[in-house]
Design a protein around this motif. Sequence first.
Motif, PDB file in Angstrom:
ATOM      1  N   LEU A 299       0.827  -1.212   0.000  1.00 31.29           N
ATOM      2  CA  LEU A 299       0.000   0.000   0.000  1.00 31.29           C
ATOM      3  C   LEU A 299       0.859   1.259   0.000  1.00 31.29           C
ATOM      4  O   LEU A 299       2.025   1.236   0.387  1.00 31.29           O
ATOM      5  N   ASP A 300       0.254   2.356  -0.428  1.00 31.66           N
ATOM      6  CA  ASP A 300       0.871   3.667  -0.224  1.00 31.66           C
ATOM      7  C   ASP A 300       0.588   4.066   1.210  1.00 31.66           C
ATOM      8  O   ASP A 300      -0.565   4.047   1.636  1.00 31.66           O
ATOM      9  N   LEU A 301       1.607   4.461   1.926  1.00 31.94           N
ATOM     10  CA  LEU A 301       1.362   4.807   3.333  1.00 31.94           C
ATOM     11  C   LEU A 301       0.380   5.971   3.465  1.00 31.94           C
ATOM     12  O   LEU A 301      -0.493   5.986   4.315  1.00 31.94           O
ATOM     13  N   GLU A 302       0.532   6.984   2.571  1.00 35.31           N
ATOM     14  CA  GLU A 302      -0.347   8.153   2.650  1.00 35.31           C
ATOM     15  C   GLU A 302      -1.705   7.767   2.077  1.00 35.31           C
ATOM     16  O   GLU A 302      -1.835   7.565   0.878  1.00 35.31           O
ATOM     17  N   VAL A 303      -2.707   7.685   2.902  1.00 30.65           N
ATOM     18  CA  VAL A 303      -4.013   7.262   2.408  1.00 30.65           C
ATOM     19  C   VAL A 303      -5.067   8.341   2.624  1.00 30.65           C
ATOM     20  O   VAL A 303      -6.116   8.360   1.989  1.00 30.65           O
ATOM     21  N   GLY A 304      -4.779   9.285   3.515  1.00 29.62           N
ATOM     22  CA  GLY A 304      -5.705  10.384   3.732  1.00 29.62           C
ATOM     23  C   GLY A 304      -6.807  10.029   4.707  1.00 29.62           C
ATOM     24  O   GLY A 304      -6.729   9.026   5.415  1.00 29.62           O
ATOM     25  N   LEU A 305      -7.861  10.839   4.697  1.00 28.14           N
ATOM     26  CA  LEU A 305      -8.887  10.711   5.730  1.00 28.14           C
ATOM     27  C   LEU A 305     -10.170  10.077   5.205  1.00 28.14           C
ATOM     28  O   LEU A 305     -11.215  10.139   5.844  1.00 28.14           O
ATOM     29  N   ASP A 306     -10.087   9.459   4.013  1.00 28.85           N
ATOM     30  CA  ASP A 306     -11.277   8.824   3.440  1.00 28.85           C
ATOM     31  C   ASP A 306     -11.835   7.750   4.364  1.00 28.85           C
ATOM     32  O   ASP A 306     -11.114   7.170   5.163  1.00 28.85           O
ATOM     33  N   LYS A 307     -13.138   7.490   4.151  1.00 27.66           N
ATOM     34  CA  LYS A 307     -13.773   6.456   4.975  1.00 27.66           C
ATOM     35  C   LYS A 307     -13.463   5.058   4.455  1.00 27.66           C
ATOM     36  O   LYS A 307     -13.537   4.083   5.179  1.00 27.66           O
ATOM     37  N   SER A 308     -13.188   4.983   3.149  1.00 28.67           N
ATOM     38  CA  SER A 308     -12.939   3.654   2.592  1.00 28.67           C
ATOM     39  C   SER A 308     -11.905   3.753   1.477  1.00 28.67           C
ATOM     40  O   SER A 308     -11.552   4.843   1.028  1.00 28.67           O
ATOM     41  N   ILE A 309     -11.454   2.607   1.058  1.00 30.07           N
ATOM     42  CA  ILE A 309     -10.463   2.554  -0.021  1.00 30.07           C
ATOM     43  C   ILE A 309     -11.024   1.641  -1.114  1.00 30.07           C
ATOM     44  O   ILE A 309     -11.594   0.590  -0.816  1.00 30.07           O
ATOM     45  N   ASN A 310     -10.916   2.084  -2.363  1.00 29.58           N
ATOM     46  CA  ASN A 310     -11.471   1.324  -3.482  1.00 29.58           C
ATOM     47  C   ASN A 310     -10.387   0.522  -4.185  1.00 29.58           C
ATOM     48  O   ASN A 310      -9.327   1.058  -4.505  1.00 29.58           O
ATOM     49  N   PHE A 311     -10.686  -0.725  -4.416  1.00 32.00           N
ATOM     50  CA  PHE A 311      -9.743  -1.594  -5.118  1.00 32.00           C
ATOM     51  C   PHE A 311     -10.326  -2.021  -6.458  1.00 32.00           C
ATOM     52  O   PHE A 311     -11.541  -2.152  -6.609  1.00 32.00           O
ATOM     53  N   ARG A 312      -9.464  -2.243  -7.416  1.00 31.45           N
ATOM     54  CA  ARG A 312      -9.880  -2.864  -8.681  1.00 31.45           C
ATOM     55  C   ARG A 312      -8.941  -4.025  -8.958  1.00 31.45           C
ATOM     56  O   ARG A 312      -7.721  -3.861  -8.925  1.00 31.45           O
ATOM     57  N   LEU A 313      -9.534  -5.176  -9.186  1.00 32.04           N
ATOM     58  CA  LEU A 313      -8.741  -6.390  -9.368  1.00 32.04           C
ATOM     59  C   LEU A 313      -9.024  -6.945 -10.766  1.00 32.04           C
ATOM     60  O   LEU A 313     -10.179  -7.146 -11.133  1.00 32.04           O
ATOM     61  N   SER A 314      -7.982  -7.149 -11.559  1.00 35.95           N
ATOM     62  CA  SER A 314      -8.175  -7.732 -12.901  1.00 35.95           C
ATOM     63  C   SER A 314      -7.634  -9.146 -12.909  1.00 35.95           C
ATOM     64  O   SER A 314      -6.603  -9.430 -12.309  1.00 35.95           O
ATOM     65  N   TYR A 315      -8.354 -10.008 -13.603  1.00 38.10           N
ATOM     66  CA  TYR A 315      -7.950 -11.410 -13.646  1.00 38.10           C
ATOM     67  C   TYR A 315      -8.372 -12.012 -14.964  1.00 38.10           C
ATOM     68  O   TYR A 315      -9.239 -11.475 -15.662  1.00 38.10           O
ATOM     69  N   THR A 316      -7.742 -13.123 -15.297  1.00 43.00           N
ATOM     70  CA  THR A 316      -8.054 -13.771 -16.564  1.00 43.00           C
ATOM     71  C   THR A 316      -8.284 -15.254 -16.352  1.00 43.00           C
ATOM     72  O   THR A 316      -7.363 -15.979 -16.004  1.00 43.00           O
ATOM     73  N   PRO A 317      -9.530 -15.717 -16.547  1.00 42.38           N
ATOM     74  CA  PRO A 317      -9.744 -17.169 -16.534  1.00 42.38           C
ATOM     75  C   PRO A 317      -9.021 -17.778 -17.735  1.00 42.38           C
ATOM     76  O   PRO A 317      -8.916 -17.126 -18.787  1.00 42.38           O
ATOM     77  N   GLU A 318      -8.537 -18.976 -17.558  1.00 44.96           N
ATOM     78  CA  GLU A 318      -7.804 -19.662 -18.624  1.00 44.96           C
ATOM     79  C   GLU A 318      -8.625 -19.642 -19.918  1.00 44.96           C
ATOM     80  O   GLU A 318      -9.826 -19.915 -19.900  1.00 44.96           O
ATOM     81  N   ASP A 319      -7.974 -19.320 -21.020  1.00 46.39           N
ATOM     82  CA  ASP A 319      -8.608 -19.278 -22.341  1.00 46.39           C
ATOM     83  C   ASP A 319      -9.773 -18.306 -22.405  1.00 46.39           C
ATOM     84  O   ASP A 319     -10.740 -18.546 -23.133  1.00 46.39           O
ATOM     85  N   SER A 320      -9.762 -17.253 -21.604  1.00 42.97           N
ATOM     86  CA  SER A 320     -10.857 -16.280 -21.676  1.00 42.97           C
ATOM     87  C   SER A 320     -10.278 -14.878 -21.680  1.00 42.97           C
ATOM     88  O   SER A 320      -9.071 -14.686 -21.533  1.00 42.97           O
ATOM     89  N   LEU A 321     -11.186 -13.938 -21.807  1.00 45.85           N
ATOM     90  CA  LEU A 321     -10.759 -12.544 -21.780  1.00 45.85           C
ATOM     91  C   LEU A 321     -10.606 -12.079 -20.342  1.00 45.85           C
ATOM     92  O   LEU A 321     -11.188 -12.638 -19.420  1.00 45.85           O
ATOM     93  N   SER A 322      -9.855 -11.017 -20.201  1.00 50.71           N
ATOM     94  CA  SER A 322      -9.603 -10.467 -18.876  1.00 50.71           C
ATOM     95  C   SER A 322     -10.877  -9.840 -18.303  1.00 50.71           C
ATOM     96  O   SER A 322     -11.689  -9.261 -19.023  1.00 50.71           O
ATOM     97  N   LEU A 323     -11.069  -9.981 -17.011  1.00 53.75           N
ATOM     98  CA  LEU A 323     -12.252  -9.444 -16.328  1.00 53.75           C
ATOM     99  C   LEU A 323     -11.777  -8.649 -15.125  1.00 53.75           C
ATOM    100  O   LEU A 323     -10.633  -8.775 -14.699  1.00 53.75           O
ATOM    101  N   GLN A 324     -12.685  -7.856 -14.569  1.00 53.88           N
ATOM    102  CA  GLN A 324     -12.272  -7.184 -13.348  1.00 53.88           C
ATOM    103  C   GLN A 324     -13.409  -7.010 -12.366  1.00 53.88           C
ATOM    104  O   GLN A 324     -14.578  -6.998 -12.740  1.00 53.88           O
ATOM    105  N   ILE A 325     -13.052  -6.894 -11.096  1.00 52.24           N
ATOM    106  CA  ILE A 325     -14.055  -6.551 -10.085  1.00 52.24           C
ATOM    107  C   ILE A 325     -13.559  -5.368  -9.276  1.00 52.24           C
ATOM    108  O   ILE A 325     -12.363  -5.212  -9.047  1.00 52.24           O
TER     109      ILE A 325
END
Length: 895
Positions: A299-325
């Motif tokens: 993580l970046d140590l400086e995160v500020g005063l936000d209530k939450s942190i948003n993540f985006r995760l990309s992944y690729t199932p075998e023989d498929s296109l990349s997806l993200q959540i």
Amino acid sequence: MKSWLWRQTILLGGVWHLAHALQQFPENSSQKGLVLTHASSNLKFSPDWKVLGPFRLGTREAVWGADPVEYLGGITNITYNEDDFYHSPLAADAHVKWESRAYNPENSGKGASIDLSLHYPDIDWQFARQIYGWAALQFQAWIVGELLWSGDSSQTAVLYTDNVLELWVGDNHIFGGDFYSFRRAPILIHLRPGVNVVKVRMLGDIRSMGGQSPPSLQARLETNLAYDVLAVDSPGVIIPDVIKGRFTSLYGSITVRNQAEKWVKIDHIATSRDFGRSILSDGVIWLAPGQSRPLKVVLDLEVGLDKSINFRLSYTPEDSLSLQIDFATTLNHAIITDSHKVTFLHPSGVVSYAILRPPRYHLTSEISETLPVLVALHGAGVEADSPLVKTAFDAIPDLPGWILSPSGMSTWSGDDWHTWGFADVEAAITMIPDWIKNIKWTGPGVCLHRVLVAGHSNGGQGTWFFSTHRPDRVLAAAAASGYTSIENYVPFTLWQEADPWQTAVVQTARGNYRHELLVENLIGIPILQQHGSIDDNVPAYHSRLMNALLVGVGQPANYSELRDRGHWFEGVMTTQSMRDFYSLFLKCGISQKQTPRQFSFIVPNSHDMGSRYGIFVDQLSTPDRMGKVHALVSETESGVQWRLKTTNIQRLRLERVSGLNLAADEVILDNMLLPFELKHEKGSALFVKRDADTWTRELRPNWQHLEQRSGRQRGTLDAILRSSGPFQLIYGSPEILPIALQASRNLHQYYGADSNILSWPDYRKVVDKGESNVITFVQGMISLPTRIPHFPINLQDGRVTLTACNGRIISIPFTQGLGGVWLRPLPDERLELVVWGADTIGLKHAARLVPTITGVGQPDFVILEASARWKGHGGAIAMGLFDYGWRISPGSYLP
Ligand SMILES: *[C@@H]1O[C@H](CO)[C@@H](O)[C@H](O)[C@H]1NC(C)=O
Ligand SMILES: *[C@@H]1O[C@H](CO)[C@@H](O)[C@H](O)[C@H]1NC(C)=O
Ligand SMILES: *[C@@H]1O[C@H](CO)[C@@H](O)[C@H](O)[C@H]1NC(C)=O
């Protein structure tokens, strides 16, 4: 409808799923939402279950098998018939019959669940308990019911199995379950339309379920449909607390579960701060179908005063296109002087956390000095990140020290604060200087060399473990309501019959955790014991016993038995005697250690052992018994002389201990004078026994090599847990993948460990180099490359051959259901655990011995015949330990 779903954020515990923006199947997502509510209500457990029991069960024995129904071919080979009877020593006429029981299944719309509880009022449990004690209240039974899926095609579902170690869902045999209800790695099941038969082995365990009489077994099944390819659950996200806009540490962890039937590759994780930059720390990561893995992020140590942190995760199932959540996690903003959560790396490379309370001392005083650490070990079932732990020391806000409450990586502290959990404690201690840097702390510093260790219940037991194994690291020890050892807690009396030698091997394998045998190591350490007189969870007998044993070795300890107090009460760690003890001994200043004129050091076979007054044992002559060093210290004209008498020690060294008075100038080892000058020895002088009785100086710096078992390799099979990276699980052929997957799930469930599952072509790569320990799952006649000549266990021509220490060769032909586990050496103090079966049944049975719960007592090698499924360890053909030269020890049980 569609836009509603796309924008809606759903709160899942602490994790917000931002409605899967850019979801797996965006064009069908609204339809999916509809299916979800509708479909999960089509999932139901039956109310009527058939039960078969009770049968006897020994404490922690189920890992070995010991299922009487296996004598008949197992629960899948018998069917309900109210006239059939089955033999059981617990019941009248020595037999039991099938019975019907009714339960209340629930369906919340989100999924189906059922609480299964089981008791047998007709059995005279009280009488059995009078004879056999608590052990008599632990029994086992099978319970068989149905899970109805009324969809019209096969469907994947997630199954939580609280308090269950073993079950069948359809044809899928699951071992490991979730015995302590961690809910960290649920099982993926594949439901057929219609009835899916569920068979659960109910097991009693006083330590986790309590010791009430009459006994009642409890289990809970909970299932819901799995739609997403990849799932992120809120308890699987670990991030540090935030202080003044800065994370208290760099590491975070996100556990993801692959719910698809194909492999999935994790490509990228980023935060909304910069979605283009991946914070994933370990390159490319693959997940097998059904696998859960914790992903490490920086993580970046400086995160500020936000209530939450948003993540985006990309992944690729075998023989498929990349997806993200996309998902979000709430941030916890803490005040610097309050207890808060700090993350760090466990030696196995996964992210762990501890609760830290920095000293408030500097607020009331100007002194800028270094202060020591009070390490507080929690009890079983207690979450470190909870008010219970965070407020445990609130009554003493001005304690002049750092209070550190490690998690041990689970509410059961991994393996009861032993090999895995203790490694977590040590890593937590060394995290404090990083915290000081990250947080730009200007208060008192920290002295880390020695700590005051305290704990309650399982943590009291952990306090004994810490102080008997690392006496030189302990300023003082305070054990509250602690137990002595697992077998003293709930005796192992009702295990299946076995040759006394087999039982001896299993007991030897647990020797490292028998604190009542190690009390001599405590001499010189200030100790406070505290126990409630009416504790009905850990009887006061445990503390009274340790107190009496300590007196027996000449170290009276202060013991405060609290009248009419039970196991736990508010303020248990801050009673007046505890406070007085902390204020006496929580001082860095006690660095000057007084060497006693004589002392002893008992050394079980384990790398968990540290030094005692600078004596460090590198190898035992035989692992079959404990080693012992007795020291007499005297001052002669030529300086300080240490006269050491050793028993069963092969190799030891003397290390310089800072602040130790009366450090040795010369040493007489078993009557041989061996001069050396520690100040010229880079801090340690090594000695080795060349033959039966002659000691010499070890001058070869590279004495540690593949043929010498040393360092992290030492111990019994548990030594496999000392991996310095994710476990590498190799499966020998595609049909073995589910067994490797199961081991991966269990390692994550019980230890929070990570494992990388790889197929056979990757074998050479992971054994030859890397940092991790390897677990190899193979079946049938397979040739495993030899690494050291004369390694004593081999597979040859359809036989398992074992070479005994006297050269005798034992040859066991492959038979149905034969299986085994054994350790092998790898370079750099690493280990390989071979898990082998002549066939799938043998392999599955062997795989149960990969560590999950404690107290099982796995030695270094075990070869099991098919009958172990009902005879437990009595069905072992061969079992035992390897010595320092990887030879089978003389005490091993061989045919
Ligand atoms: C979306 O739903 C339609 C209709 O049910 C189906 O034919 C199509 O295959 C689905 N697409 C995906 C990607 O699942
Ligand atoms: C299954 O049960 C039948 C009798 O009901 C028995 O003949 C058979 O041997 C059993 N199978 C196994 C694998 O034990
Ligand atoms: C034990 O208690 C006595 C009396 O309260 C005290 O003087 C002594 O320092 C204590 N010792 C330890 C090791 O706590």
